[in-house]
Design a protein around this motif. Structure first.
Motif, PDB file in Angstrom:
ATOM      1  N   MET A   1       0.855  -1.172   0.000  1.00 43.21           N
ATOM      2  CA  MET A   1       0.000   0.000   0.000  1.00 43.21           C
ATOM      3  C   MET A   1       0.899   1.232   0.000  1.00 43.21           C
ATOM      4  O   MET A   1       1.844   1.317   0.761  1.00 43.21           O
ATOM      5  N   GLY A   2       0.576   2.189  -0.858  1.00 47.53           N
ATOM      6  CA  GLY A   2       1.369   3.401  -0.966  1.00 47.53           C
ATOM      7  C   GLY A   2       1.152   4.330   0.219  1.00 47.53           C
ATOM      8  O   GLY A   2       0.228   4.162   1.023  1.00 47.53           O
ATOM      9  N   ALA A   3       2.022   5.318   0.328  1.00 47.60           N
ATOM     10  CA  ALA A   3       1.961   6.256   1.453  1.00 47.60           C
ATOM     11  C   ALA A   3       0.636   7.018   1.478  1.00 47.60           C
ATOM     12  O   ALA A   3       0.056   7.219   2.551  1.00 47.60           O
ATOM     13  N   MET A   4       0.161   7.418   0.294  1.00 48.14           N
ATOM     14  CA  MET A   4      -1.101   8.163   0.245  1.00 48.14           C
ATOM     15  C   MET A   4      -2.258   7.285   0.721  1.00 48.14           C
ATOM     16  O   MET A   4      -3.106   7.734   1.495  1.00 48.14           O
ATOM     17  N   ALA A   5      -2.276   6.033   0.289  1.00 51.62           N
ATOM     18  CA  ALA A   5      -3.331   5.111   0.701  1.00 51.62           C
ATOM     19  C   ALA A   5      -3.272   4.874   2.207  1.00 51.62           C
ATOM     20  O   ALA A   5      -4.309   4.780   2.872  1.00 51.62           O
ATOM     21  N   GLN A   6      -2.062   4.781   2.755  1.00 50.69           N
ATOM     22  CA  GLN A   6      -1.916   4.577   4.200  1.00 50.69           C
ATOM     23  C   GLN A   6      -2.441   5.776   4.970  1.00 50.69           C
ATOM     24  O   GLN A   6      -3.122   5.618   5.989  1.00 50.69           O
ATOM     25  N   ARG A   7      -2.149   6.999   4.479  1.00 54.58           N
ATOM     26  CA  ARG A   7      -2.653   8.200   5.149  1.00 54.58           C
ATOM     27  C   ARG A   7      -4.175   8.257   5.069  1.00 54.58           C
ATOM     28  O   ARG A   7      -4.849   8.626   6.024  1.00 54.58           O
ATOM     29  N   PHE A   8      -4.718   7.895   3.909  1.00 59.53           N
ATOM     30  CA  PHE A   8      -6.166   7.893   3.728  1.00 59.53           C
ATOM     31  C   PHE A   8      -6.809   6.898   4.694  1.00 59.53           C
ATOM     32  O   PHE A   8      -7.769   7.218   5.390  1.00 59.53           O
ATOM     33  N   ARG A   9      -6.264   5.681   4.742  1.00 55.99           N
ATOM     34  CA  ARG A   9      -6.799   4.654   5.634  1.00 55.99           C
ATOM     35  C   ARG A   9      -6.703   5.093   7.092  1.00 55.99           C
ATOM     36  O   ARG A   9      -7.627   4.899   7.876  1.00 55.99           O
ATOM     37  N   SER A  10      -5.578   5.706   7.454  1.00 55.25           N
ATOM     38  CA  SER A  10      -5.406   6.191   8.815  1.00 55.25           C
ATOM     39  C   SER A  10      -6.467   7.235   9.154  1.00 55.25           C
ATOM     40  O   SER A  10      -7.026   7.237  10.249  1.00 55.25           O
ATOM     41  N   GLY A  11      -6.734   8.116   8.195  1.00 58.69           N
ATOM     42  CA  GLY A  11      -7.774   9.130   8.397  1.00 58.69           C
ATOM     43  C   GLY A  11      -9.143   8.502   8.584  1.00 58.69           C
ATOM     44  O   GLY A  11      -9.918   8.927   9.449  1.00 58.69           O
ATOM     45  N   LEU A  12      -9.434   7.486   7.783  1.00 58.50           N
ATOM     46  CA  LEU A  12     -10.721   6.797   7.932  1.00 58.50           C
ATOM     47  C   LEU A  12     -10.831   6.137   9.300  1.00 58.50           C
ATOM     48  O   LEU A  12     -11.902   6.142   9.920  1.00 58.50           O
ATOM     49  N   ASP A  13      -9.728   5.581   9.769  1.00 58.68           N
ATOM     50  CA  ASP A  13      -9.741   4.921  11.066  1.00 58.68           C
ATOM     51  C   ASP A  13      -9.981   5.899  12.211  1.00 58.68           C
ATOM     52  O   ASP A  13     -10.402   5.491  13.296  1.00 58.68           O
ATOM     53  N   GLN A  14      -9.738   7.185  11.981  1.00 57.45           N
ATOM     54  CA  GLN A  14      -9.914   8.200  13.018  1.00 57.45           C
ATOM     55  C   GLN A  14     -11.350   8.708  13.106  1.00 57.45           C
ATOM     56  O   GLN A  14     -11.688   9.441  14.032  1.00 57.45           O
ATOM     57  N   ILE A  15     -12.190   8.351  12.155  1.00 51.73           N
ATOM     58  CA  ILE A  15     -13.575   8.818  12.162  1.00 51.73           C
ATOM     59  C   ILE A  15     -14.279   8.259  13.393  1.00 51.73           C
ATOM     60  O   ILE A  15     -14.253   7.060  13.642  1.00 51.73           O
ATOM     61  N   GLU A  16     -14.874   9.166  14.123  1.00 50.00           N
ATOM     62  CA  GLU A  16     -15.601   8.749  15.310  1.00 50.00           C
ATOM     63  C   GLU A  16     -17.053   8.492  14.950  1.00 50.00           C
ATOM     64  O   GLU A  16     -17.572   9.023  13.982  1.00 50.00           O
ATOM     65  N   GLY A  17     -17.692   7.692  15.733  1.00 53.01           N
ATOM     66  CA  GLY A  17     -19.107   7.420  15.527  1.00 53.01           C
ATOM     67  C   GLY A  17     -19.432   5.988  15.872  1.00 53.01           C
ATOM     68  O   GLY A  17     -18.557   5.138  16.033  1.00 53.01           O
ATOM     69  N   ASP A  18     -20.706   5.758  15.962  1.00 48.23           N
ATOM     70  CA  ASP A  18     -21.155   4.409  16.287  1.00 48.23           C
ATOM     71  C   ASP A  18     -21.001   3.519  15.056  1.00 48.23           C
ATOM     72  O   ASP A  18     -20.816   4.014  13.939  1.00 48.23           O
ATOM     73  N   PRO A  19     -21.056   2.215  15.256  1.00 51.82           N
ATOM     74  CA  PRO A  19     -20.866   1.295  14.126  1.00 51.82           C
ATOM     75  C   PRO A  19     -21.837   1.538  12.967  1.00 51.82           C
ATOM     76  O   PRO A  19     -21.459   1.421  11.802  1.00 51.82           O
ATOM     77  N   ALA A  20     -23.071   1.902  13.260  1.00 55.49           N
ATOM     78  CA  ALA A  20     -24.048   2.146  12.188  1.00 55.49           C
ATOM     79  C   ALA A  20     -23.634   3.356  11.346  1.00 55.49           C
ATOM     80  O   ALA A  20     -23.757   3.336  10.116  1.00 55.49           O
ATOM     81  N   SER A  21     -23.147   4.409  11.998  1.00 55.28           N
ATOM     82  CA  SER A  21     -22.696   5.606  11.264  1.00 55.28           C
ATOM     83  C   SER A  21     -21.479   5.286  10.413  1.00 55.28           C
ATOM     84  O   SER A  21     -21.402   5.709   9.252  1.00 55.28           O
TER      85      SER A  21
END
Length: 53
Positions: free
Chosen positions: A1-21
């Motif tokens: 996985m490229g650096a940009m994809a890793q940053r994107f994935r990391s950002g997605l992992d930081q999204i807060e919210g309940d499992p449904a959201s």
């Protein structure tokens, strides 16, 4: 996985919210990806279609 994809994935992992959201966000992103793919397929077909004068 490229650096940009890793940053994107990391950002997605930081999204807060309940499992449904989170599932709703993933579902929307998946649908958007599919629609973009369809759009590019249509553009590709139009590029090679004979022009009508």
């Amino acid at each position: 996985m490229g650096a940009m994809a890793q940053r994107f994935r990391s950002g997605l992992d930081q999204i807060e919210g309940d499992p449904a959201s989170r599932e709703a966000i993933v579902s929307e992103a998946t649908d958007a990806f599919r629609r973009h793919g369809e759009l590019f397929e249509q553009l590709d077909r139009a590029r090679f279609a004979p022009s009508v004068a």
